[in-house]
Design an enzyme around this catalytic site. Sequence first.
Site, PDB file in Angstrom:
ATOM      1  N   HIS A   1      -8.178 -10.265  -1.955  1.00  0.00           N
ATOM      2  CA  HIS A   1      -8.091 -10.156  -0.504  1.00  0.00           C
ATOM      3  C   HIS A   1      -9.097 -11.133   0.109  1.00  0.00           C
ATOM      4  O   HIS A   1     -10.300 -11.030  -0.137  1.00  0.00           O
ATOM      5  CB  HIS A   1      -8.417  -8.720  -0.085  1.00  0.00           C
ATOM      6  CG  HIS A   1      -8.733  -8.556   1.369  1.00  0.00           C
ATOM      7  ND1 HIS A   1      -7.833  -8.039   2.275  1.00  0.00           N
ATOM      8  CD2 HIS A   1      -9.868  -8.814   2.078  1.00  0.00           C
ATOM      9  CE1 HIS A   1      -8.384  -8.007   3.465  1.00  0.00           C
ATOM     10  NE2 HIS A   1      -9.619  -8.472   3.383  1.00  0.00           N
TER      11      HIS A   1
ATOM     12  N   THR B   1      -9.257  -0.994   1.208  1.00  0.00           N
ATOM     13  CA  THR B   1     -10.599  -0.663   1.674  1.00  0.00           C
ATOM     14  C   THR B   1     -11.055   0.697   1.160  1.00  0.00           C
ATOM     15  O   THR B   1     -12.209   0.872   0.744  1.00  0.00           O
ATOM     16  CB  THR B   1     -10.619  -0.618   3.222  1.00  0.00           C
ATOM     17  OG1 THR B   1      -9.982  -1.779   3.735  1.00  0.00           O
ATOM     18  CG2 THR B   1     -12.041  -0.560   3.736  1.00  0.00           C
TER      19      THR B   1
ATOM     20  N   GLU C   1     -10.142   2.384   8.885  1.00  0.00           N
ATOM     21  CA  GLU C   1     -11.292   1.690   9.457  1.00  0.00           C
ATOM     22  C   GLU C   1     -11.721   2.257  10.814  1.00  0.00           C
ATOM     23  O   GLU C   1     -12.809   1.939  11.285  1.00  0.00           O
ATOM     24  CB  GLU C   1     -10.989   0.186   9.608  1.00  0.00           C
ATOM     25  CG  GLU C   1     -10.917  -0.574   8.292  1.00  0.00           C
ATOM     26  CD  GLU C   1      -9.526  -0.656   7.714  1.00  0.00           C
ATOM     27  OE1 GLU C   1      -9.296  -1.537   6.867  1.00  0.00           O
ATOM     28  OE2 GLU C   1      -8.665   0.159   8.118  1.00  0.00           O
TER      29      GLU C   1
ATOM     30  N   HIS D   1       0.860  -1.190   0.000  1.00  0.00           N
ATOM     31  CA  HIS D   1       0.000   0.000   0.000  1.00  0.00           C
ATOM     32  C   HIS D   1       0.894   1.236   0.000  1.00  0.00           C
ATOM     33  O   HIS D   1       1.057   1.906   1.020  1.00  0.00           O
ATOM     34  CB  HIS D   1      -0.950  -0.047   1.195  1.00  0.00           C
ATOM     35  CG  HIS D   1      -1.949  -1.155   1.101  1.00  0.00           C
ATOM     36  ND1 HIS D   1      -3.182  -0.994   0.504  1.00  0.00           N
ATOM     37  CD2 HIS D   1      -1.884  -2.454   1.475  1.00  0.00           C
ATOM     38  CE1 HIS D   1      -3.844  -2.137   0.541  1.00  0.00           C
ATOM     39  NE2 HIS D   1      -3.074  -3.048   1.127  1.00  0.00           N
TER      40      HIS D   1
ATOM     41  N   ASP E   1       2.166  -6.757   2.707  1.00  0.00           N
ATOM     42  CA  ASP E   1       0.996  -5.919   3.012  1.00  0.00           C
ATOM     43  C   ASP E   1       1.480  -4.618   3.645  1.00  0.00           C
ATOM     44  O   ASP E   1       0.863  -4.063   4.551  1.00  0.00           O
ATOM     45  CB  ASP E   1       0.015  -6.637   3.933  1.00  0.00           C
ATOM     46  CG  ASP E   1      -1.430  -6.145   3.766  1.00  0.00           C
ATOM     47  OD1 ASP E   1      -1.698  -5.388   2.808  1.00  0.00           O
ATOM     48  OD2 ASP E   1      -2.285  -6.500   4.593  1.00  0.00           O
TER      49      ASP E   1
ATOM     50  N   ARG F   1      -4.630 -16.788   7.410  1.00  0.00           N
ATOM     51  CA  ARG F   1      -5.554 -16.354   8.477  1.00  0.00           C
ATOM     52  C   ARG F   1      -5.915 -17.484   9.425  1.00  0.00           C
ATOM     53  O   ARG F   1      -6.216 -17.252  10.588  1.00  0.00           O
ATOM     54  CB  ARG F   1      -6.839 -15.792   7.861  1.00  0.00           C
ATOM     55  CG  ARG F   1      -6.666 -14.453   7.182  1.00  0.00           C
ATOM     56  CD  ARG F   1      -8.005 -13.779   6.982  1.00  0.00           C
ATOM     57  NE  ARG F   1      -7.899 -12.584   6.162  1.00  0.00           N
ATOM     58  CZ  ARG F   1      -7.566 -11.381   6.620  1.00  0.00           C
ATOM     59  NH1 ARG F   1      -7.278 -11.227   7.902  1.00  0.00           N
ATOM     60  NH2 ARG F   1      -7.489 -10.353   5.799  1.00  0.00           N
TER      61      ARG F   1
ATOM     62  N   TYR G   1     -10.694  -2.992  -3.212  1.00  0.00           N
ATOM     63  CA  TYR G   1     -11.543  -4.024  -2.616  1.00  0.00           C
ATOM     64  C   TYR G   1     -12.854  -4.202  -3.376  1.00  0.00           C
ATOM     65  O   TYR G   1     -13.439  -5.290  -3.369  1.00  0.00           O
ATOM     66  CB  TYR G   1     -11.929  -3.601  -1.185  1.00  0.00           C
ATOM     67  CG  TYR G   1     -11.033  -4.035  -0.060  1.00  0.00           C
ATOM     68  CD1 TYR G   1      -9.692  -4.344  -0.264  1.00  0.00           C
ATOM     69  CD2 TYR G   1     -11.523  -4.113   1.234  1.00  0.00           C
ATOM     70  CE1 TYR G   1      -8.877  -4.711   0.783  1.00  0.00           C
ATOM     71  CE2 TYR G   1     -10.720  -4.481   2.295  1.00  0.00           C
ATOM     72  CZ  TYR G   1      -9.401  -4.775   2.074  1.00  0.00           C
ATOM     73  OH  TYR G   1      -8.604  -5.141   3.132  1.00  0.00           O
TER      74      TYR G   1
ATOM     75  N   ARG H   1     -15.901  -5.790   4.883  1.00  0.00           N
ATOM     76  CA  ARG H   1     -15.578  -4.506   4.269  1.00  0.00           C
ATOM     77  C   ARG H   1     -15.676  -4.544   2.753  1.00  0.00           C
ATOM     78  O   ARG H   1     -15.548  -3.511   2.085  1.00  0.00           O
ATOM     79  CB  ARG H   1     -14.164  -4.072   4.677  1.00  0.00           C
ATOM     80  CG  ARG H   1     -14.003  -3.780   6.153  1.00  0.00           C
ATOM     81  CD  ARG H   1     -12.528  -3.692   6.521  1.00  0.00           C
ATOM     82  NE  ARG H   1     -11.872  -4.988   6.415  1.00  0.00           N
ATOM     83  CZ  ARG H   1     -10.557  -5.179   6.523  1.00  0.00           C
ATOM     84  NH1 ARG H   1      -9.763  -4.135   6.722  1.00  0.00           N
ATOM     85  NH2 ARG H   1     -10.038  -6.384   6.424  1.00  0.00           N
TER      86      ARG H   1
END
Length: 391
Positions: A195, A99, A70, A63, A285, A227, A130, A163
Site C-alpha cells: 500500500h 489498517t 479511521e 477487503h 480496493d 495517487r 498494513y 497509518r
Amino acid sequence: MLTLIRGAQVLAPESLGVQDVLVAGATIVAIGPDLSLAGNVEIDEIDGTGCYLTPGLVDTLTHITGGGGEGGFNTRTPAMELSDAVRGGVTTVTGVLGTDSVSRTLPDLLAKAAGLEADGLTVVCHTGSYHVPIKTLMGSIQQDLMLVERFVGVGEVAIADHRGSQPHWRELARIGAEARTGGLLSGKAGIVSVHVGEGKDGLDLLFAVAEHSSVPLSQYYPTHMNRSTVLLDQGVRFVAGGGYIDLTASHTPEILAAGEVKCASALKYLLDQGADENRITFSTDGHASLPHFNEAGVLESLKVGSMASMHEEFRDAVMEDGVSLTAALKAVTANPASVLKLDRKGRIAQGLDADLLLLDQKSLEIRRVMARGQWAMIDGQVVLKGMFEAR
C-alpha cells in the site's frame, strides 16, 4: 450441463475473432468456429452475437471482510457480498486486511473467503496487513504461504502513509525475502502487496531494497499508484526495473480533487510514457474505506470502495481515454492473474477455468457473467447470490 456460447468476438484478452466456446462443468473445453456436438446431450446454447466474450475480471485487492475505521468504530466498512463482485464482473478476488488488524483478523478473512468460494467465486488471500512486524497465522510468512493453501502473498504492507508502521528498507527486504522463499517452496506467487500512501517518499523504500539487497523489485507489487503524476512517474521506473504496478479503480470526488489521477487516465498516461502494458493492473480496493484527510491529518470524509469500479475504469479507458481494447483488458484479466500466479485465470483458452463475461460491443456493458462454469448474471440481472442475500 454443457454450455455453448456462439458467435461472440472472443478477446482472450488478445482478439481471437468470432468463435464458439464450449464449457463443460467449470472448464473451457473447446474453442472454434461452428462447434457442434453429436448425440443426445443437453446443451445450454447462448447467442453471443454483438458481444465480446472476455475473461472474468481478476481483482488483486479486495477487503472482503470490510475495512476502514479511521473515523471510529462506526466507520468500519461492511463486508463484501457475492453479488457485489458479480455486478462488477469480478470472478476472482484477493482478500486482504488493511489498517485494522485488531478487529479484522486472518481467521475471519479465511472464513469469509471460504464462504465466498462455496457460493461460486474464486478467492485467494494475503497474510499480514498494513503493519510491520507482519502478523501471521502459523508463526511466520513462510509457514503461512507453505501451509495455508489460500494464502498466496503478503500485504497490503503500508509505506509512505501515516497509518503504517514506518518500516525501514531492511524490514521490507526481510519481508520480501521470506515471502519469496515461501513462494518458491509452495509454488505460489509469494508477492508482497504494498500500500503506497500520500507521503512524499513514494516508492523510495522499494528502490532502496533493490539497491542495497538481493531482493528484486519484482518481489513487490505497489498499489494505489495513481495517487499523483509524480507517483506514476516513479511507477514507470518501477516497471522498467521488472516490477508490476497497480492502479486503484475506486475513487471519490474529494480524492480526485486532492490530486489523484483517475484510474483509466492513469493507464493512458503510463502507456504514453512507454510503460509495458503487460505489467500494469487495476484493482477495486473493494469495501476498503476511502478516507480523505486534510493537511493537518484530520479525517474530513470517508466512503467505501466499489467492486464495480474496475469494470467502469476498464470501459472508460477504452471509450474515453482511447486505450486499446487489448491493453485495457489485460490490466483487469491476464496481468493480475500473472501477478498472483493463477495460471487458470485471466485468459480464454482450452483447459482454463470458465470465468467469462459477455460485454455489449457498443457500450462494453456487462450482459452475462459466468463464474467457474455457472451463470452468475444473465441479461444484466444477478442470478447467483450469497446465502443471506435477498433473492
